[in-house]
Design an enzyme around this catalytic site. Structure first.
Site, PDB file in Angstrom:
ATOM      1  N   HIS A  87     -15.743   0.419  12.744  1.00 12.72           N
ATOM      2  CA  HIS A  87     -14.606   0.364  11.829  1.00 12.72           C
ATOM      3  C   HIS A  87     -14.348   1.743  11.255  1.00 12.72           C
ATOM      4  O   HIS A  87     -15.242   2.372  10.688  1.00 12.72           O
ATOM      5  CB  HIS A  87     -14.867  -0.628  10.690  1.00 12.72           C
ATOM      6  N   HIS A 157      -4.958  -1.239  12.719  1.00 11.94           N
ATOM      7  CA  HIS A 157      -4.339  -1.999  11.625  1.00 11.94           C
ATOM      8  C   HIS A 157      -3.540  -1.046  10.731  1.00 11.94           C
ATOM      9  O   HIS A 157      -3.827   0.149  10.660  1.00 11.94           O
ATOM     10  CB  HIS A 157      -5.402  -2.723  10.809  1.00 11.94           C
ATOM     11  N   GLU A 158      -2.527  -1.618  10.074  1.00 13.14           N
ATOM     12  CA  GLU A 158      -1.602  -0.846   9.236  1.00 13.14           C
ATOM     13  C   GLU A 158      -0.858   0.238  10.015  1.00 13.14           C
ATOM     14  O   GLU A 158      -0.367   1.207   9.441  1.00 13.14           O
ATOM     15  CB  GLU A 158      -2.317  -0.205   8.030  1.00 13.14           C
ATOM     16  N   GLU A 176      -2.417  -4.733  14.464  1.00 13.66           N
ATOM     17  CA  GLU A 176      -1.973  -5.668  13.429  1.00 13.66           C
ATOM     18  C   GLU A 176      -0.476  -5.453  13.260  1.00 13.66           C
ATOM     19  O   GLU A 176       0.326  -6.202  13.767  1.00 13.66           O
ATOM     20  CB  GLU A 176      -2.730  -5.403  12.132  1.00 13.66           C
ATOM     21  N   GLU A 182      -4.755 -11.315   6.645  1.00 12.56           N
ATOM     22  CA  GLU A 182      -5.285 -10.647   5.456  1.00 12.56           C
ATOM     23  C   GLU A 182      -4.343 -10.783   4.265  1.00 12.56           C
ATOM     24  O   GLU A 182      -4.779 -10.853   3.110  1.00 12.56           O
ATOM     25  CB  GLU A 182      -5.539  -9.180   5.762  1.00 12.56           C
TER      26      GLU A 182
END
Length: 376
Positions: A87, A157-158, A176, A182
């Site tokens: 991550h 993500h984002e 994402e 989330e």
């Protein structure tokens, strides 16, 4: 690939869960239930001072907290047959991430990580840039190409909504890039949300929506958060079929899955990639029903996702080849409701053929999931 996540509470340092002992517990659970991989968030130093501070240098992506033993976890995961997913939360400091990227990817490969989930939470640094302008879009491409140099798979993500980039760079396994699960912890998305995304966001490529939430009350996990997951349990199951991605997550806590092991079985069974798909019925904002054939298997799956209004779904099985089959049906209970009774469901099995027409009632914010296999 089906993966699980050990998630950090982004707004709390005291909730640090990325310890060697806790990660091993998750590895054991993932191995027991046949998952491929585990993602751990909050493993590297910097989380105590990252969000909202506009700091350029927060994470170095190679320094774990003292209670996260990279080598021990690597060896234990390998022993259990579980791949570890790295991550990288950038805290939207793009200059810092690009400076650290080679070291970060080398560190990953040295420790057996072949996949990374990158995150871009916050206002982009340097100031004046944003998540969707040309400067930032160039960065996303740079990150994917750099990862390809190291044979690393990327799940961003984002990031900006994709437009087919994964066809050129297939190591971009998913994004994402829209309101995923989330956001159910940030006030909640409307039940109709997932009836729209397959016709908007998913046109650009696979979405890591992170479904599979069995406990709706976020307050039980975080006393300061009174958000609610606005779907039924069976709606969550349906998303593994309707929200396409070759990378799917079981996004809830192991203890919540243990409470509903019979429903959890669908997540364990459902295929990840598909040979063919059929859109059986759809009205964006209201409902969506998709059938898919598992790649390389004589198995078919159906997901029915419903919006705000209860309705009866008409499921035409004429896509099946000639023969006799068994359908295992996970559907809302008769008194199910996404707000009042989200965990009410029934599971049944029946014999079906291509001539079968199923009528399945779905609750407000509800849904259903079906697994079809050849009859013995």
């Amino acid at each position: 690939m089906m993966y699980m996540r050990l998630k950090k509470n982004r707004n709390s340092v005291s909730s640090h869960g990325a310890t060697t002992a806790n990660v091993k517990r998750y590895i054991d659970y993932a191995s027991l239930h046949g998952f491929d991989a585990l993602l751990v968030e909050g493993w590297n130093i910097g989380w105590e001072d990252w969000f909202g501070n506009s700091k350029d240098e927060v994470f170095d992506f190679v320094t774990p907290y003292p209670d996260f033993n990279v080598a021990e976890i690597r060896d234990y995961a390998k022993q259990k047959g579980i791949k570890m997913i790295m991550h990288h939360e950038t805290s939207a400091s793009i200059r810092n991430y690009e400076r650290c990227m080679d070291d970060a990817y080398r560190f990953m490969k040295e420790n057996g990580y072949d996949a990374v989930k990158s995150g871009y939470v916050g206002n982009i640094i340097p100031n004046g840039q944003n998540h969707y302008n040309q400067w930032q879009v160039n960065h996303y491409l740079y990150a994917v190409k750099k990862a390809a140099d190291y044979k690393v798979m990327v799940n961003a993500h984002e990031a900006v909504r994709p437009t087919g980039l994964c066809r050129t760079w297939p190591n971009l396994i998913g994004n994402e890039s829209a309101r995923g699960t989330e956001y159910q912890a940030f006030g909640g998305s409307k039940p109709s949300h997932t009836t729209i995304l397959p016709f908007t966001r998913l046109i650009g490529g696979p979405m890591d929506y992170t479904p599979g939430i069995f406990e709706n009350d976020i307050h039980k996990l975080n006393p300061d958060n009174h958000s609610w997951v606005n779907t039924t349990l069976c709606n969550q199951l349906s998303l593994y079929v309707t929200m396409y991605s070759p990378l799917q997550m079981a996004a809830d806590l192991p203890e919540n899955y243990d409470r509903f092991l019979d429903a959890f079985q669908f997540i364990k069974d459902v295929a990840i990639d598909w040979e063919k798909s059929w859109y059986l019925e759809a009205e964006p904002m209201e409902y969506l029903t998709i059938a898919r054939k598992a790649k390389g298997k004589d198995e078919w799956y159906i997901g029915g996702t419903n919006g705000e209004q209860p309705r009866t779904s008409q499921v035409d099985l004429s896509f099946l080849p000639a023969g006799k089959y068994v359908a295992t049906i996970y559907k809302d209970g008769k008194d199910a409701h996404y707000k009042e009774n989200p965990q009410a469901y029934t599971i049944s099995s029946q014999k079906v053929t291509p001539k079968t027409r199923l009528k399945i009632w779905t609750a407000a914010g509800g849904g259903y999931a079906i697994r079809i296999t050849k009859a013995e």
